[in-house]
Design an enzyme around this catalytic site. Structure first.
Site, PDB file in Angstrom:
ATOM      1  N   GLU A  96      35.012  47.896  43.251  1.00 35.01           N
ATOM      2  CA  GLU A  96      34.815  47.630  44.681  1.00 35.01           C
ATOM      3  C   GLU A  96      33.392  47.928  45.130  1.00 35.01           C
ATOM      4  O   GLU A  96      32.799  47.173  45.902  1.00 35.01           O
ATOM      5  CB  GLU A  96      35.805  48.459  45.526  1.00 35.01           C
ATOM      6  CG  GLU A  96      37.260  48.013  45.408  1.00 35.01           C
ATOM      7  CD  GLU A  96      37.958  48.547  44.161  1.00 35.01           C
ATOM      8  OE1 GLU A  96      37.354  49.339  43.412  1.00 35.01           O
ATOM      9  OE2 GLU A  96      39.122  48.146  43.938  1.00 35.01           O
ATOM     10  N   HIS A 140      48.904  52.981  50.005  1.00 36.61           N
ATOM     11  CA  HIS A 140      48.759  51.547  50.291  1.00 36.61           C
ATOM     12  C   HIS A 140      49.064  51.203  51.741  1.00 36.61           C
ATOM     13  O   HIS A 140      49.347  50.054  52.048  1.00 36.61           O
ATOM     14  CB  HIS A 140      49.678  50.728  49.374  1.00 36.61           C
ATOM     15  CG  HIS A 140      49.218  50.655  47.962  1.00 36.61           C
ATOM     16  ND1 HIS A 140      49.384  51.686  47.084  1.00 36.61           N
ATOM     17  CD2 HIS A 140      48.565  49.684  47.285  1.00 36.61           C
ATOM     18  CE1 HIS A 140      48.872  51.350  45.905  1.00 36.61           C
ATOM     19  NE2 HIS A 140      48.370  50.138  46.003  1.00 36.61           N
TER      20      HIS A 140
END
Ligand SMILES: Cc1ncc(C[n+]2csc(CCOP(=O)(O)OP(=O)(O)O)c2C)c(N)n1
Ligand SMILES: [Mg+2]
Lengths: 334, 332
Positions: B66, B135
């Site tokens: 990322e 999440h």
């Protein structure tokens, strides 16, 4: 034991050889002056000197082409100067004046110059690497001839950003020249105290990237290695990792008591100093006389003095402009 | 009767997909990069089939890096391209925070206005799907703290379809947060159109209380407003849409009209966007209030997995209704 001082023939015509010497001297004198100005309170914040490492920026940047991209770190006065940013403008930025390249918003660590495609000094260790790879991706997609040179220190190799970027650049065969200035320390942490693998080229090689290791105290070695490296990258062969083994003679920044290394070690490295060893070689070959050296040094000192005068005479960005440029003005750029 | 001749029914996911496809068709500089955007078709299938249409040069699958690929988006934008970076979810954007905050956000200003970063970063956000704490974060409010970037939260079909074009037309970094619980939402899309990325929008007009919200909480606020209407309570629903820069004028206008407000935010309340909205009301509409501003936020706990716990931890229509009634009771 460290290696003997750089020696041997200088394979360049007089003019180019002198250009290299002059640029190293410009960095040295500008930074000596900066340190003094720091003491006088004219320059504030963090100031990271490049003194001792001059051969790297000079030898390497003279091997690049004008249209290439450059991404570097907070220790970047040298890169900006050799790349063509006027010393006046650098000095004004260090003063925090609006005549500086970034209107005094960045200071010593953040020199940006659109004209010379200098995409900044990034003061986050390894922060410039992903950006450099992105610039290279843009060039690859637009099929330009340009390469991106990305400078960073030995400390950066411990960061995730380094590894992620090395992998991606190699995977996508991006035209990046990764220029690692290995001066053996990240602040006070010696390389062997932070890395299980101290051979930095081995790290790059693990990403299947070609590597070159070179003597960063020898401007000739740096220039030759970088010439070869940039040609290889430009040919479309993908990224290359080049390690310049160098040493900083001064403290990490102005807040460093240098508890982590001995004076003897610094003195020993000074015997390999890039400027006196190179000028000695030029003298030996009859490409430079002592008088010429002194004249050159005087010229450089005059440039430094003029830069200081310029910065002193500079003005402060008006407070009313403080919030400008947080966003691009309507209709701008793009 | 509403004239439906110019409208079609479409999901939020497909609206995002169509916006993305249009952007790729219209500008050869636009490309998409991120984890599993190509072969896999996008984690939420937003980029499904785009690899076939545009090829691997423009639909770029990245490794799980990322920090690097967000930073590469910045570099590519500086280098003349118009990258759209997809970060799988906001949870993983934490690994790229440095590039977003320390590089993308500061570039224009710290370079003295020399460089701009026309980068769009898309990511999913939010809870409500029983995927547990790691999440289920909602960090868009955090990102809205940062000068130099713009934060969008499409919560309608129209915004899902058109916000990307507006983001790409913006010269600065724009982060676009797609709420994970909205991908399957369906609605009407006008045949053609565009949206701005400046203003908040009143999604339902009302007079008794302003429900100020955005993203995944918008449908919940609309549901609550509908239920309140049955009890003759007229709730206005203001969709912030753009979390930075905040449309303070629209917030103040709704408060002036309703004299009461509830802020609904899936982020935690402490140090949050909801707190910022309340502060602005305090600063600019204090004397228009008939009651203290109320909030319905996520409970201050890592979002739990078990369905009943997760539901209880998040803003829900019933909680909004309760908050509205408490407000009205208080000021009666
Ligand atoms: C991500 C990050 N961590 C820590 C620092 C603080 N810091 C500034 S310079 C530096 C040392 C970096 O050493 P190196 O990469 O070898 O470069 P050098 O200073 O030797 O040129 C550190 C730790 C930082 N700027 N960024
Ligand atoms: Mg170092």
């Amino acid at each position: 034991m460290i290696a003997p001082p750089p020696s041997g023939p200088v394979p360049y015509a007089r003019d180019f050889a002198r250009q290299l010497l002059t640029d190293m001297l410009r960095i040295r004198r500008m930074e000596e002056k900066s340190a003094e100005l720091y003491g006088a309170g004219k320059i504030r914040g963090f100031l990271h000197l490049y003194i001792g490492e001059e051969a790297v920026a000079v030898g390497a940047l003279h091997a690049l082409q004008a249209e290439d991209n450059l991404v570097t770190t907070y220790r970047e006065h040298a890169h900006a100067l050799v790349r063509g940013m006027p010393m006046d403008v650098i000095m004004a930025e260090m003063y925090g004046k609006r005549e500086g390249c970034s209107l005094g918003r960045g200071g010593s660590m953040h020199l940006f110059d659109k004209r010379t495609r200098l995409f900044g000094g990034n003061a986050i260790v390894a922060g410039g690497l992903p950006v450099a790879a992105g610039l290279a991706l843009a060039d690859k997609m637009q099929k330009t001839d340009r390469i991106t040179a990305c400078f960073f220190g030995d400390g950066a190799v411990a960061e995730g950003a380094f590894h992620e970027t090395m992998n991606l650049a190699a995977l996508w065969q991006l035209p990046v020249l990764f220029c690692c200035e290995n001066n053996r320390y990240a602040m006070g942490t010696a390389l062997e105290r932070s890395e299980s693998q101290t051979d930095l080229c081995a790290k790059a090689a693990s990403y299947k990237m070609p590597t070159i290791k070179t003597d960063g105290m020898d401007v000739v070695a740096v220039h030759e290695a970088t010439r070869e490296a940039q040609a290889q990258v430009r040919s479309g062969a993908g990224p290359l990792f080049i390690e310049y083994q160098t040493y900083r003679f001064r403290a990490h920044s102005m807040f460093d008591a240098e508890l982590y290394r001995s004076k003897a070690e610094v003195e020993e490295w000074k015997t390999r100093g890039p400027i006196h060893t190179f000028s000695a070689r030029l003298k030996q070959e009859g490409k430079l006389s002592e008088e010429e050296f002194l004249a050159l040094d005087a010229e450089v000192n005059a440039e430094v003095a003029a830069a200081v005068t310029f910065a002193e005479a500079g003005t402060w960005e008006p407070l009313e402009h403080m919030l400008a440029d947080v966003y691009t003005p309507a209709g701008g750029q793009l | 009767m509403i004239d439906n001749t110019n409208k079609k029914r479409i999901s939020y996911r497909d609206a995002l997909h169509d916006g993305l496809r249009e952007a790729l068709q219209q500008d050869p500089r636009v490309f998409l990069l991120g984890e599993d955007v190509g072969r896999y078709g996008g984690t939420y299938a937003v980029s499904k089939n785009l690899l076939d249409e545009f090829g691997p040069e423009r639909i770029r699958d990245t490794p799980l890096s990322e920090l690097a690929f967000v930073g590469m988006g910045i570099g590519a934008a500086l280098g003349g391209m118009r990258p759209i970076v997809e970060v799988m979810t906001v949870n993983f954007s934490l690994l790229a925070l440095d590039q977003i905050i320390n590089t993308a956000a500061i570039y224009h200003h710290m370079s003295g206005g020399q460089f701009s970063v026309p980068l769009v970063i898309r990511m999913s956000t939010g809870a409500g799907r029983q995927v547990a704490a790691q999440h289920s974060n909602s960090f868009e409010g955090w990102f809205a703290h940062i000068p130099g970037i713009k934060i969008l939260a499409p919560a309608t079909i129209d915004d899902a379809r058109h916000m990307l074009a507006a983001a790409l037309a913006d010269p600065d970094p724009v982060l676009l947060f797609e709420h994970a619980a909205l991908y399957n939402m369906e609605g009407e899309l006008p045949a053609d159109g565009s949206v701005d990325i400046k203003s908040a929008k009143v999604r339902r007009a009302g007079t008794d209380v302003a429900l100020i919200t955005y993203g995944g909480s918008l449908p919940k606020a609309l549901q609550a407003a509908e239920a309140l209407a049955q009890e003759n309570i007229s709730a206005e629903v203001l969709d912030l849409r753009v979390l930075r820069p905040l449309d303070t004028g629209a917030i103040v206008a709704s408060v002036r009209k309703c004299h009461r407000a509830v802020v609904i935010d899936e982020g935690w309340r402490s140090g949050s966007l909801s707190a910022e909205v309340m502060a602005r009301i305090m600063e600019q509409a204090f004397f228009d209030l008939d009651a203290p501003v109320a909030r319905v936020c996520a409970e201050e706990v890592p979002i739990p997995y078990a369905r009943h716990l997760e539901e209880a931890a998040l803003p829900q229509p019933e909680k909004i209704i309760t908050a509205v009634k408490a407000l009205l009771g208080e000021s009666a």
